[in-house]
Design an enzyme around this catalytic site. Sequence first.
Site, short mmCIF file in Angstrom:
data_model
loop_
_atom_site.label_atom_id
_atom_site.label_comp_id
_atom_site.label_asym_id
_atom_site.label_seq_id
_atom_site.Cartn_x
_atom_site.Cartn_y
_atom_site.Cartn_z
N ASP A 4 4.92 5.91 -3.81
CA ASP A 4 6.01 6.81 -4.21
C ASP A 4 7.12 5.98 -4.82
O ASP A 4 7.46 4.90 -4.32
CB ASP A 4 6.52 7.58 -2.98
CG ASP A 4 7.71 8.46 -3.32
OD1 ASP A 4 7.53 9.41 -4.10
OD2 ASP A 4 8.81 8.19 -2.80
N ASP A 102 6.35 11.20 -9.58
CA ASP A 102 6.75 9.96 -8.93
C ASP A 102 5.82 9.53 -7.79
O ASP A 102 6.17 8.64 -7.02
CB ASP A 102 8.18 10.07 -8.40
CG ASP A 102 8.35 11.19 -7.38
OD1 ASP A 102 7.38 11.94 -7.16
OD2 ASP A 102 9.45 11.30 -6.81
N GLU A 103 4.64 10.12 -7.71
CA GLU A 103 3.74 9.80 -6.60
C GLU A 103 2.29 9.77 -7.06
O GLU A 103 1.87 10.60 -7.87
CB GLU A 103 3.92 10.84 -5.49
CG GLU A 103 3.42 10.38 -4.14
CD GLU A 103 3.92 11.29 -3.01
OE1 GLU A 103 3.13 11.58 -2.10
OE2 GLU A 103 5.10 11.71 -3.06
#
Length: 411
Positions: A4, A102-103
């Site tokens: 993340d 974002d992951e």
Amino acid sequence: MCIDLKSFYASVECALLGLDPFKTPLVVADHSRGGGSIVLAVSPYLKKFGVPGRCRIFELPTNIKIIFQKPRMEKYLEYSTKIVEIYLRFVSEEDMYVYSIDEVFLDLTEYMNFYKKTDVQIAKMIMAEIYKETKVYSTCGIGPNMLMAKLALDIESKHSPDFIAKWDYENLPEKLWKVTPLSEMWGIGRNMEAHLNKMGLFKIGDIANFDVKRLKRKFGIIGEELYYHTHGIDSSLIQDKNNIKPIAKSYGTGQTLFRDYFPPDVYQIVLELVDDVSRRLRMSKKKAKTIHFGIGYSKEAGGGFSRQLSLDQPTSSESEIYKACLHLFNQYYEREPIRRVHVSVTNLVEQPEMQINLFEDINQAIKEAEVFSAIDEIKFKYGKNAVNRASSELKASTVKARNDMIGGHNA
């Protein structure tokens, strides 16, 4: 493993400004829209003081000199793409699953022998490369499956000195089962938590030691899966990602308004939201039988309403959906200032050939379908603002500004 990007939007802004996100009180929000504007992200520095990642500007602390950065979604997507390219230097595309902007999940099973390194060492390599090229910090959870990697990421990695947490099955009683409230665990929402609390379950360990048959009777297959998840059991494979295609059960859109709206101005907002929903219905070749409509009043007035209306026949017609929304508005509106409007449709069915309705002007229905089909093609080819209603020039309209946004935020 699951990686993340830490406070991603805020970290990108800090990187662009040459600032350290752990020492900088930075907020990503459009301050020009006033105190009611939504905060998209806050720096890790502000999180240390208990500032939530999602709030309104007026809820931010006033005793800290905060740096406000206007959201730039296009720039965040650019950074995200660049970081995905970094992942692909270490693993093949089939061993990567992009979970969000974002992951990401990475399967390192075949790579530890290739690199002659442990999973933790590979994680450090990847995270170092991300920081070297983008100045964005990341955190990482490692486990024997996707579920445990995600749990390690969410629950422990952010508190680890190197931002890496590795879990195995024997760690669960100590690291997972003590977790409370239940919604801290990935996959448990607030509603589910409330139902579980009523059953006397307040820690994850309470679920792990509960009767799985009772959970299944209460929640169906979800209850059974939840029990197994508390024991770290998950059969999902990253390589099966192409089979994970969610079936849309509804379409909806809403808008938070930055000034008080009243009739007739609010009708323009309702019409623009209906345009968006009906367009998505047409593009997916669906029709809807149930229309949901909601209004939120200003902070001072409080409250609002959310109601639904079932139609005699499924529809994707803008005029029919708009008519249903106005019916609900006129029935439940309490003459208060409006700050939020939401429109959604459910009970979707495949769009059949046009059916003749004795109570409908068939020629008008055919004409409307042809017009909006042509509009859809123009928008798809030239962009959403290539053609709009003439009413989009009215002061009350927000459609042109929204069409220039990405995910409802400035591009």
